[in-house]
Enzyme design. Structure first.
Site, PDB file in Angstrom:
ATOM      1  N   LYS A 194       0.864  -1.185   0.000  1.00  0.00           N
ATOM      2  CA  LYS A 194       0.000   0.000   0.000  1.00  0.00           C
ATOM      3  C   LYS A 194       0.899   1.233   0.000  1.00  0.00           C
ATOM      4  CE  LYS A 194      -4.030   0.411   0.897  1.00  0.00           C
ATOM      5  NZ  LYS A 194      -5.095   0.845  -0.036  1.00  0.00           N
ATOM      6  N   ASP A 227      -5.077  -3.804  -1.914  1.00  0.00           N
ATOM      7  CA  ASP A 227      -6.543  -3.874  -2.001  1.00  0.00           C
ATOM      8  C   ASP A 227      -6.981  -4.259  -3.413  1.00  0.00           C
ATOM      9  OD1 ASP A 227      -5.466  -1.407  -2.702  1.00  0.00           O
ATOM     10  OD2 ASP A 227      -7.231  -0.256  -2.128  1.00  0.00           O
TER      11      ASP A 227
END
Ligand code: NAD
Length: 371
Positions: A194, A227
């Site tokens: 991320k 994600d």
């Protein structure tokens, strides 16, 4: 012809039953009269070790694990040991093995056997033939970083802190494992982090790119946000070959990928340590993803395939017995094709068998494949 030393740690519950089916294959390999052989040692771990010695694993068993070419681990735990002191609980045996052997790389394959494609929660065409390897960093990140605490503030509110920490060395060594694996498979690595919101993600991205450039320019590398990786695994899982990611994201993504392929009883794993500076050999531990399943333990109902497939990983990654590893995997696929199922993967029209019969059937297929 080489001889490989294996330490068998069946542990508790169904671990004992499924490791017995691995022993069946070891006996078969040793009796075939050609090729590599195994010497095996055994010890207790988890609740069984607590009952025998008052600890979850003894120093003597740890010394054997340090010496072995590979450790085959069953499962630990069960209600019998729920009240044991925290430091002696069954899981402490596994944690000590991971820590003392410095097993920093956890390999979780997600393979969909064609015979089980209809049992997946995704459509058959999305999962049939699926073969993904998730490489999870296992000894760093937010599960271990300090401070890790819950404190009460002056105003009476409580505040919890977990700390995500990664060093470039930790990222570098896991990236190398992923690139090495990709070279033996589809030659593609997705690195998931991320970087848009986390500094550890920025460093992860940088270091993986650097390792790629200097160590593995021949492998295709793609960076993906964790994600998005979770979404893509559901949308189009076959686009992935190897996914390398940190401890937290790896925990979640590997469970997500695994569930596309059916039951817990089908899922193997491997944990690898750093290569020895002199011999190049790694410390390794192989175990099914499932636990000791107290609800079915001792009844001969457990699916031994996760443990047998973990043994196939040991043949591949610790013993350099690549052909034999492939044959064990093929034997599993053939037994499933013939309609044999343990209760956890039972489908209409198939024949339900127990642990021993499934192990015997896999041995019979292996024997036929090697004849
Ligand atoms: P579990 O994986 O043992 O079982 C979950 C469910 O899946 C149960 O219904 C069980 O019967 C079924 N199942 C699991 N493996 C199976 C197999 N090979 N064949 C057929 N069915 C299977 O998880 P749990 O019930 O949450 O935990 C039981 C114990 O195992 C606990 O003490 C837990 O701490 C421990 N545990 C140990 C490990 C490990 O040793 N690595 C991992 C997870 C849980």
């Amino acid at each position: 012809m080489a001889t490989h030393s294996l330490l068998l740690l069946p542990g508790d519950g169904i671990g004992v039953e499924t490791i017995a089916e691995v022993e069946r294959l070891i006996v078969f390999f040793n009796a075939r009269g050609s090729g590599d052989t195994f010497v095996i040692d055994r010890d207790v771990v988890g609740g069984a070790a607590y009952d025998a010695h008052g600890v979850a694993i003894t120093d003597a068993a740890m010394a054997k694990a340090q010496q072995a070419d590979a450790v085959m681990f069953g499962a630990v735990g069960g209600p019998k040991w729920d009240k044991v002191a925290y430091e002696h609980r069954p899981e402490a045996g596994l944690l000590r093995l991971r820590k003392d052997l410095d097993l920093f790389a956890n390999l979780r394959p997600a393979i969909c056997y064609p015979a089980l494609a209809d049992a997946s929660s995704l459509k058959r065409e999305l999962v049939e033939g699926l073969d993904i390897m998730i490489v999870r960093e296992l000894t760093g990140g937010v599960y271990f970083g300090e401070p890790k605490e819950i404190v009460t503030l002056e105003n009476g509110e409580r505040r919890a802190v977990d700390t995500q920490i990664y060093t470039s060395r930790e990222i570098e060594r896991i990236a190398k494992v992923a690139f090495d694996l990709a070279r033996k498979r589809g030659n593609k690595v997705h690195s998931a982090e991320k970087r848009n919101v986390m500094k550890t993600g920025v460093l992860w991205n940088q270091v993986v790119s650097e390792v790629h450039k200097s160590y593995a320019p021949d492998v295709v590398l793609e960076h993906i946000l964790a994600d998005n990786c979770a979404m893509q695994l559901i949308r189009n899982p076959k686009q992935f070959d190897v996914i390398v990611t940190d401890n937290l994201f790896g925990d979640v993504l590997s469970d997500e990928a695994a569930m596309m392929t059916g039951s817990l009883g089908m899922l193997p794993s491997a944990s690898l340590g750093a290569p020895n500076a002199k011999t190049g050999k790694r410390k390794t531990l192989y175990e099914p993803v499932h636990g000791s399943a107290p609800d079915i333990a001792g009844k001969g109902l457990a699916n031994p395939i996760a443990t047998i497939a973990s043994f196939a990983m040991a043949l591949r990654y610790s013993c350099d017995m690549l052909a034999e590893a492939d044959l064990v995997d093929t034997a599993i696929a053939r037994v499933l094709d013939k309609g044999l199922r343990t209760g956890d993967i039972m489908q209409p029209g198939m024949r339900q068998v127990g642990t021993t019969e499934m192990g015997q059937a896999i041995e019979t297929e292996l024997r036929a494949l090697m004849a």
